[in-house]
Design a protein around this motif. Structure first.
Motif, PDB file in Angstrom:
ATOM      1  N   LEU A  80       0.839  -1.193   0.000  1.00 34.60           N
ATOM      2  CA  LEU A  80       0.000   0.000   0.000  1.00 34.60           C
ATOM      3  C   LEU A  80       0.872   1.240   0.000  1.00 34.60           C
ATOM      4  O   LEU A  80       1.844   1.330   0.743  1.00 34.60           O
ATOM      5  CB  LEU A  80      -0.903   0.005   1.243  1.00 34.60           C
ATOM      6  N   HIS A  81       0.502   2.207  -0.838  1.00 34.43           N
ATOM      7  CA  HIS A  81       1.212   3.486  -0.881  1.00 34.43           C
ATOM      8  C   HIS A  81       0.260   4.561  -0.392  1.00 34.43           C
ATOM      9  O   HIS A  81      -0.859   4.694  -0.892  1.00 34.43           O
ATOM     10  CB  HIS A  81       1.672   3.803  -2.299  1.00 34.43           C
ATOM     11  N   PHE A  82       0.717   5.331   0.603  1.00 36.00           N
ATOM     12  CA  PHE A  82      -0.098   6.414   1.143  1.00 36.00           C
ATOM     13  C   PHE A  82       0.318   7.701   0.443  1.00 36.00           C
ATOM     14  O   PHE A  82       1.258   8.385   0.849  1.00 36.00           O
ATOM     15  CB  PHE A  82       0.069   6.482   2.664  1.00 36.00           C
ATOM     16  N   GLU A  83      -0.404   8.002  -0.633  1.00 34.21           N
ATOM     17  CA  GLU A  83      -0.067   9.148  -1.474  1.00 34.21           C
ATOM     18  C   GLU A  83      -0.662  10.428  -0.896  1.00 34.21           C
ATOM     19  O   GLU A  83      -1.731  10.417  -0.280  1.00 34.21           O
ATOM     20  CB  GLU A  83      -0.605   8.930  -2.888  1.00 34.21           C
ATOM     21  N   SER A  84       0.023  11.538  -1.121  1.00 30.01           N
ATOM     22  CA  SER A  84      -0.469  12.836  -0.656  1.00 30.01           C
ATOM     23  C   SER A  84       0.026  13.920  -1.592  1.00 30.01           C
ATOM     24  O   SER A  84       0.805  13.664  -2.517  1.00 30.01           O
ATOM     25  CB  SER A  84       0.010  13.114   0.771  1.00 30.01           C
ATOM     26  N   ASP A  85      -0.432  15.131  -1.339  1.00 35.06           N
ATOM     27  CA  ASP A  85      -0.013  16.279  -2.151  1.00 35.06           C
ATOM     28  C   ASP A  85       1.076  17.090  -1.457  1.00 35.06           C
ATOM     29  O   ASP A  85       1.306  18.247  -1.798  1.00 35.06           O
ATOM     30  CB  ASP A  85      -1.222  17.179  -2.427  1.00 35.06           C
ATOM     31  N   LEU A  86       1.741  16.494  -0.467  1.00 39.61           N
ATOM     32  CA  LEU A  86       2.809  17.201   0.238  1.00 39.61           C
ATOM     33  C   LEU A  86       3.957  17.489  -0.718  1.00 39.61           C
ATOM     34  O   LEU A  86       4.369  16.637  -1.508  1.00 39.61           O
ATOM     35  CB  LEU A  86       3.314  16.350   1.411  1.00 39.61           C
ATOM     36  N   ALA A  87       4.483  18.700  -0.638  1.00 40.53           N
ATOM     37  CA  ALA A  87       5.580  19.110  -1.516  1.00 40.53           C
ATOM     38  C   ALA A  87       6.923  18.739  -0.902  1.00 40.53           C
ATOM     39  O   ALA A  87       7.038  18.518   0.300  1.00 40.53           O
ATOM     40  CB  ALA A  87       5.502  20.621  -1.754  1.00 40.53           C
ATOM     41  N   GLY A  88       7.946  18.670  -1.742  1.00 37.69           N
ATOM     42  CA  GLY A  88       9.301  18.425  -1.270  1.00 37.69           C
ATOM     43  C   GLY A  88       9.627  16.944  -1.172  1.00 37.69           C
ATOM     44  O   GLY A  88       8.749  16.077  -1.182  1.00 37.69           O
ATOM     45  N   HIS A  89      10.927  16.675  -1.089  1.00 36.42           N
ATOM     46  CA  HIS A  89      11.397  15.292  -1.011  1.00 36.42           C
ATOM     47  C   HIS A  89      11.111  14.708   0.363  1.00 36.42           C
ATOM     48  O   HIS A  89      11.339  15.338   1.388  1.00 36.42           O
ATOM     49  CB  HIS A  89      12.903  15.226  -1.278  1.00 36.42           C
ATOM     50  N   ARG A  90      10.593  13.480   0.351  1.00 31.57           N
ATOM     51  CA  ARG A  90      10.397  12.724   1.590  1.00 31.57           C
ATOM     52  C   ARG A  90      10.972  11.330   1.360  1.00 31.57           C
ATOM     53  O   ARG A  90      10.598  10.650   0.416  1.00 31.57           O
ATOM     54  CB  ARG A  90       8.904  12.645   1.953  1.00 31.57           C
ATOM     55  N   PRO A  91      11.903  10.883   2.213  1.00 32.89           N
ATOM     56  CA  PRO A  91      12.530   9.572   2.014  1.00 32.89           C
ATOM     57  C   PRO A  91      11.493   8.453   1.984  1.00 32.89           C
ATOM     58  O   PRO A  91      10.571   8.432   2.808  1.00 32.89           O
ATOM     59  CB  PRO A  91      13.449   9.429   3.243  1.00 32.89           C
ATOM     60  N   PRO A  92      11.633   7.512   1.036  1.00 37.42           N
ATOM     61  CA  PRO A  92      10.663   6.413   0.933  1.00 37.42           C
ATOM     62  C   PRO A  92      10.848   5.381   2.043  1.00 37.42           C
ATOM     63  O   PRO A  92      11.966   4.947   2.330  1.00 37.42           O
ATOM     64  CB  PRO A  92      10.973   5.799  -0.440  1.00 37.42           C
ATOM     65  N   ILE A  93       9.749   4.998   2.667  1.00 32.76           N
ATOM     66  CA  ILE A  93       9.765   4.021   3.753  1.00 32.76           C
ATOM     67  C   ILE A  93       8.962   2.791   3.352  1.00 32.76           C
ATOM     68  O   ILE A  93       7.879   2.908   2.782  1.00 32.76           O
ATOM     69  CB  ILE A  93       9.174   4.627   5.048  1.00 32.76           C
ATOM     70  N   LEU A  94       9.518   1.612   3.650  1.00 39.87           N
ATOM     71  CA  LEU A  94       8.768   0.368   3.571  1.00 39.87           C
ATOM     72  C   LEU A  94       8.501  -0.086   5.005  1.00 39.87           C
ATOM     73  O   LEU A  94       9.413  -0.526   5.704  1.00 39.87           O
ATOM     74  CB  LEU A  94       9.544  -0.716   2.823  1.00 39.87           C
ATOM     75  N   LEU A  95       7.268   0.048   5.426  1.00 34.95           N
ATOM     76  CA  LEU A  95       6.843  -0.424   6.740  1.00 34.95           C
ATOM     77  C   LEU A  95       6.278  -1.828   6.562  1.00 34.95           C
ATOM     78  O   LEU A  95       5.290  -2.020   5.845  1.00 34.95           O
ATOM     79  CB  LEU A  95       5.788   0.519   7.321  1.00 34.95           C
ATOM     80  N   VAL A  96       6.916  -2.811   7.188  1.00 32.89           N
ATOM     81  CA  VAL A  96       6.487  -4.205   7.052  1.00 32.89           C
ATOM     82  C   VAL A  96       5.588  -4.553   8.237  1.00 32.89           C
ATOM     83  O   VAL A  96       6.044  -4.601   9.382  1.00 32.89           O
ATOM     84  CB  VAL A  96       7.690  -5.165   7.003  1.00 32.89           C
ATOM     85  N   ALA A  97       4.319  -4.761   7.954  1.00 29.44           N
ATOM     86  CA  ALA A  97       3.386  -5.115   9.018  1.00 29.44           C
ATOM     87  C   ALA A  97       3.713  -6.503   9.555  1.00 29.44           C
ATOM     88  O   ALA A  97       4.125  -7.382   8.798  1.00 29.44           O
ATOM     89  CB  ALA A  97       1.951  -5.076   8.499  1.00 29.44           C
ATOM     90  N   PRO A  98       3.535  -6.727  10.840  1.00 27.56           N
ATOM     91  CA  PRO A  98       3.741  -8.075  11.382  1.00 27.56           C
ATOM     92  C   PRO A  98       2.667  -9.026  10.863  1.00 27.56           C
ATOM     93  O   PRO A  98       1.504  -8.652  10.758  1.00 27.56           O
ATOM     94  CB  PRO A  98       3.604  -7.883  12.901  1.00 27.56           C
ATOM     95  N   LEU A  99       3.069 -10.235  10.545  1.00 24.74           N
ATOM     96  CA  LEU A  99       2.114 -11.279  10.182  1.00 24.74           C
ATOM     97  C   LEU A  99       1.829 -12.074  11.457  1.00 24.74           C
ATOM     98  O   LEU A  99       2.390 -13.144  11.701  1.00 24.74           O
ATOM     99  CB  LEU A  99       2.679 -12.177   9.078  1.00 24.74           C
TER     100      LEU A  99
END
Length: 335
Positions: free
Chosen positions: A23-42
């Protein structure tokens, strides 16, 4: 509301797999934001429990979450799903995000996140940072009540007493699973113990400290559960609790031993809760002993005082104490 402004968020599935999706949580926030992969616990608890965590990360980071599907809804024809498959999914999602991604694993997902970082250690697409929160990497260290109970029972007991078959009314009928009903019983017992002892959960249920208590109440999130693939559940019991396979250098992936010593370029941050009774303090910090190749200046550890397991990613302690450590570490080690 971010920085006093209303920001529109869009949750979009960008990678669809049989047992999970990115899932990608997209927004209209400006500027660079480092990409995060949050791995949910199974773990049987749905990824929605990470709502407060995701909301906290969004202002300064581009958040993706690997969320797991209810195994009861996965057709039997899609095959089995074990711990090795769990690790494979994490590897694939890191490769999807590309070089410079920042991986966060918590509780159960700490082990596959660390394993994936080791597998990709010499790959140009390796993660820039790896953050592990309240992770179960070696349950022999400061064992909790759950750790002692699980190790006291032979793996065959779990095969016989903890696994059921999905009924014909669900898409995954005839699939073998660790059922959500059993997990619900375990969570209810855990909650009762906290209520009797005045633990962290008592405060969260009677004074929800999440950032959106009305829209996403803690109680509802806590009791949102799924069935877990039987192969994964039994693999975890055997490999993590009984064999300590990763810590003992015996965890294999596609025929090769997973070696955390290969990790040299990925920065490592571990975070533990002082009062964590799910993953005892030390069980996550051991990642530093396993990843001996990472330079000291690219490591970090934080023991959050007076904090239990859920407080590491939900509530005021998450937002005020844990989040600043993670955000600063990611920005300091961003490519």
């Amino acid at each position: 509301m971010i920085d006093g402004k209303v920001v529109s968020l869009r949750e979009r599935s960008v990678v669809e797999k049989s047992f999970g999706e990115l899932l990608h949580f997209e927004s209209d926030l400006a500027g660079h934001r480092p990409p995060i992969l949050l791995v949910a616990p199974l773990s049987g608890m749905r990824a929605e429990i990470l709502y407060d965590m995701i909301l906290g990360l969004l202002p300064r980071h581009d958040v993706h979450c690997l969320a797991w599907k209810d195994a009861a809804d996965v057709p039997l024809s899609d095959g089995a799903f074990g711990l090795e498959d769990n690790i494979t999914y994490v590897v694939e999602m890191i490769r999807y995000l590309g070089a410079g991604a920042h991986v966060i694993g918590l509780c159960q997902s700490a082990l596959p996140a660390l394993a994936a970082a080791a597998i990709l250690a010499e790959d140009p697409g390796r993660p820039a940072t790896l953050t592990l929160l309240g992770g179960k990497l070696d349950t022999r260290i400061n064992p909790t009540r759950l750790d002692r109970l699980t190790r006291s029972l032979p793996p065959a007991w779990f095969e016989t007493c903890s696994i059921s078959t999905v009924p014909a009314s669900r898409r995954g009928h005839n699939r073998r699973v660790y059922p959500g009903s059993t997990e619900l019983m375990m969570l209810s017992t855990y909650l009762f113990r906290h209520c009797a002892s005045g633990g962290e959960l008592l405060a969260k249920f009677f004074h929800d400290d999440g950032s959106d208590a009305a829209g996403h109440p803690f109680a509802k999130l806590f009791f949102s559960i799924d069935d877990v693939p039987a192969e994964f559940f039994l693999d975890t019991v055997a490999q993590l609790f009984h064999r300590a396979a990763l810590a003992e250098g015996q965890l294999a992936w596609q025929g090769t031993i997973v070696d955390p010593e290969r990790v040299t370029e990925t920065a490592l941050l571990t975070i533990e809760g002082e009062a964590d009774d799910i993953s005892g303090p030390g069980q996550t910090h051991v990642a530093h002993d396993l990843c001996v190749g990472i330079p000291a200046e690219r490591r970090g550890h934080f023991l959050c005082p007076h904090t239990g397991h859920l407080g590491l990613f939900f509530g005021s302690r998450w937002r005020q104490q844990v989040l600043p450590h993670i955000s600063r570490f990611i920005w300091d080690n961003a490519h």
